[in-house]
Write a protein that holds these residues in place. Sequence first.
Motif, PDB file in Angstrom:
ATOM      1  N   GLY A   5      -6.817  -7.912  -1.108  1.00  0.00           N
ATOM      2  CA  GLY A   5      -6.670  -8.838   0.010  1.00  0.00           C
ATOM      3  C   GLY A   5      -6.633  -8.070   1.315  1.00  0.00           C
ATOM      4  O   GLY A   5      -6.725  -6.837   1.337  1.00  0.00           O
ATOM      5  N   GLY A   6      -6.512  -8.800   2.398  1.00  0.00           N
ATOM      6  CA  GLY A   6      -6.399  -8.162   3.700  1.00  0.00           C
ATOM      7  C   GLY A   6      -5.033  -7.530   3.881  1.00  0.00           C
ATOM      8  O   GLY A   6      -4.009  -8.165   3.610  1.00  0.00           O
ATOM      9  N   VAL A   7      -5.008  -6.298   4.342  1.00  0.00           N
ATOM     10  CA  VAL A   7      -3.743  -5.585   4.526  1.00  0.00           C
ATOM     11  C   VAL A   7      -3.151  -5.929   5.885  1.00  0.00           C
ATOM     12  O   VAL A   7      -3.784  -5.732   6.924  1.00  0.00           O
ATOM     13  CB  VAL A   7      -3.946  -4.060   4.402  1.00  0.00           C
ATOM     14  N   ASP A   8      -1.936  -6.444   5.885  1.00  0.00           N
ATOM     15  CA  ASP A   8      -1.185  -6.652   7.116  1.00  0.00           C
ATOM     16  C   ASP A   8      -0.452  -5.348   7.408  1.00  0.00           C
ATOM     17  O   ASP A   8       0.461  -4.958   6.679  1.00  0.00           O
ATOM     18  CB  ASP A   8      -0.181  -7.801   6.944  1.00  0.00           C
ATOM     19  N   LEU A   9      -0.858  -4.641   8.457  1.00  0.00           N
ATOM     20  CA  LEU A   9      -0.329  -3.304   8.711  1.00  0.00           C
ATOM     21  C   LEU A   9       1.147  -3.318   9.066  1.00  0.00           C
ATOM     22  O   LEU A   9       1.874  -2.359   8.763  1.00  0.00           O
ATOM     23  CB  LEU A   9      -1.133  -2.625   9.823  1.00  0.00           C
ATOM     24  N   ALA A  10       1.614  -4.374   9.722  1.00  0.00           N
ATOM     25  CA  ALA A  10       3.036  -4.449  10.066  1.00  0.00           C
ATOM     26  C   ALA A  10       3.889  -4.648   8.813  1.00  0.00           C
ATOM     27  O   ALA A  10       4.947  -4.041   8.666  1.00  0.00           O
ATOM     28  CB  ALA A  10       3.283  -5.568  11.062  1.00  0.00           C
ATOM     29  N   VAL A  60       0.831  -1.205   0.000  1.00  0.00           N
ATOM     30  CA  VAL A  60       0.000   0.000   0.000  1.00  0.00           C
ATOM     31  C   VAL A  60       0.865   1.255   0.000  1.00  0.00           C
ATOM     32  O   VAL A  60       0.463   2.297  -0.539  1.00  0.00           O
ATOM     33  CB  VAL A  60      -0.965   0.010   1.203  1.00  0.00           C
ATOM     34  N   HIS A  61       2.051   1.167   0.568  1.00  0.00           N
ATOM     35  CA  HIS A  61       2.933   2.338   0.611  1.00  0.00           C
ATOM     36  C   HIS A  61       3.547   2.610  -0.766  1.00  0.00           C
ATOM     37  O   HIS A  61       3.668   3.768  -1.184  1.00  0.00           O
ATOM     38  CB  HIS A  61       4.028   2.130   1.654  1.00  0.00           C
ATOM     39  N   ALA A  62       3.923   1.549  -1.479  1.00  0.00           N
ATOM     40  CA  ALA A  62       4.412   1.735  -2.842  1.00  0.00           C
ATOM     41  C   ALA A  62       3.302   2.281  -3.731  1.00  0.00           C
ATOM     42  O   ALA A  62       3.527   3.172  -4.563  1.00  0.00           O
ATOM     43  CB  ALA A  62       4.946   0.417  -3.394  1.00  0.00           C
ATOM     44  N   ALA A  63       2.082   1.757  -3.561  1.00  0.00           N
ATOM     45  CA  ALA A  63       0.947   2.239  -4.353  1.00  0.00           C
ATOM     46  C   ALA A  63       0.690   3.716  -4.096  1.00  0.00           C
ATOM     47  O   ALA A  63       0.385   4.476  -5.024  1.00  0.00           O
ATOM     48  CB  ALA A  63      -0.299   1.416  -4.035  1.00  0.00           C
ATOM     49  N   ALA A  64       0.807   4.136  -2.840  1.00  0.00           N
ATOM     50  CA  ALA A  64       0.583   5.544  -2.511  1.00  0.00           C
ATOM     51  C   ALA A  64       1.595   6.437  -3.213  1.00  0.00           C
ATOM     52  O   ALA A  64       1.251   7.515  -3.709  1.00  0.00           O
ATOM     53  CB  ALA A  64       0.653   5.745  -1.004  1.00  0.00           C
ATOM     54  N   ARG A  65       2.836   6.000  -3.274  1.00  0.00           N
ATOM     55  CA  ARG A  65       3.864   6.809  -3.945  1.00  0.00           C
ATOM     56  C   ARG A  65       3.667   6.808  -5.449  1.00  0.00           C
ATOM     57  O   ARG A  65       3.885   7.830  -6.112  1.00  0.00           O
ATOM     58  CB  ARG A  65       5.251   6.298  -3.564  1.00  0.00           C
ATOM     59  N   LEU A  66       3.244   5.671  -6.003  1.00  0.00           N
ATOM     60  CA  LEU A  66       2.958   5.643  -7.438  1.00  0.00           C
ATOM     61  C   LEU A  66       1.774   6.542  -7.770  1.00  0.00           C
ATOM     62  O   LEU A  66       1.758   7.204  -8.821  1.00  0.00           O
ATOM     63  CB  LEU A  66       2.666   4.211  -7.876  1.00  0.00           C
ATOM     64  N   ALA A  67       0.782   6.584  -6.893  1.00  0.00           N
ATOM     65  CA  ALA A  67      -0.405   7.402  -7.134  1.00  0.00           C
ATOM     66  C   ALA A  67      -0.068   8.885  -7.167  1.00  0.00           C
ATOM     67  O   ALA A  67      -0.661   9.653  -7.931  1.00  0.00           O
ATOM     68  CB  ALA A  67      -1.456   7.127  -6.061  1.00  0.00           C
ATOM     69  N   THR A  68       0.894   9.303  -6.350  1.00  0.00           N
ATOM     70  CA  THR A  68       1.269  10.721  -6.359  1.00  0.00           C
ATOM     71  C   THR A  68       2.011  11.095  -7.631  1.00  0.00           C
ATOM     72  O   THR A  68       1.987  12.253  -8.040  1.00  0.00           O
ATOM     73  CB  THR A  68       2.145  11.060  -5.138  1.00  0.00           C
ATOM     74  N   ARG A  69       2.651  10.107  -8.272  1.00  0.00           N
ATOM     75  CA  ARG A  69       3.370  10.397  -9.522  1.00  0.00           C
ATOM     76  C   ARG A  69       2.410  10.629 -10.684  1.00  0.00           C
ATOM     77  O   ARG A  69       2.616  11.513 -11.508  1.00  0.00           O
ATOM     78  CB  ARG A  69       4.300   9.228  -9.861  1.00  0.00           C
ATOM     79  N   GLN A  70       1.427   9.751 -10.827  1.00  0.00           N
ATOM     80  CA  GLN A  70       0.416   9.838 -11.879  1.00  0.00           C
ATOM     81  C   GLN A  70       0.999   9.722 -13.291  1.00  0.00           C
ATOM     82  O   GLN A  70       0.405  10.193 -14.255  1.00  0.00           O
ATOM     83  CB  GLN A  70      -0.376  11.153 -11.755  1.00  0.00           C
TER      84      GLN A  70
END
Length: 260
Positions: free
Chosen positions: A144-149, A125-135
């Motif tokens: 799937g279920g996100v394992d927060l750790a 999810v963190h890589a996806a967030a950075r990719l989303a800011t690039r656009q």
Amino acid sequence: MTKEIPSARRELIESRLLAGEAVSSTALASEFAVSEDAVRRDLRALAAQGTCRRVYGGAVPIGAGSTPIAARLSEDSEEKRALAKAAMTLISPGSFVFIDNGSTNVLAAEFLPDDADLSVATNSVHAAARLATRQDVPFVLLGGGVDLAIGGCVDGTAIEALSRLNIDLCLLGACAVSAERGASAFDAADAAFKRALVGQSRCKVVLVSNDKLTATAPFTVADLDSIDHIVLSHDAPTSQVAELERAGVKILRAAAPQAN
């Protein structure tokens, strides 16, 4: 005074976790005569700083080396950024690239070239967030279920989605790497996902910071014969590098940070 009491309570809970004790929300609430919601807030804060991992009914200490991704991402070191940049030289134009969970891999999302006609998938999810800011780089986020750790999806749903992908190159996460044991992980579910990722990827690349060369982890991900490239820091320990080279793995060295 109201600010000091929660702080003292949290410090006491932290000391128990650091001593290797698991803690119960119900027991702590009774001991300190506060609500379980108050205790859960304490545990959320301690989990965010990497002291513990929350489980049903309380929290458990973090094992050696298994610091949650949120804490590891705060350590945005020059070493990790250099590894991420070096890995970009291994990506061919037009490739379908998979970014696995891991703090160094998350940084790699920032350095993907925008003019190479890449397609990207990730379970982080963190890589996806950075990719989303690039656009500027199209990507798919596995569900799937996100394992927060861990910072992403590694359950059966994620593995099922992964099985439908034909990946040209994956940036494979690892918690420990050695000539004897190959790549390993601290979490069993994470290791299972990574093994499936190896099976779906034509080229496997592991970004290895120096601390991972001396770490040990219990769950096997891949032996060195299954890994195509290992990217090491410019100052990786000579003895470990020599062992990896004798094992026949292809090594790419990251550039040394430039002096200001």
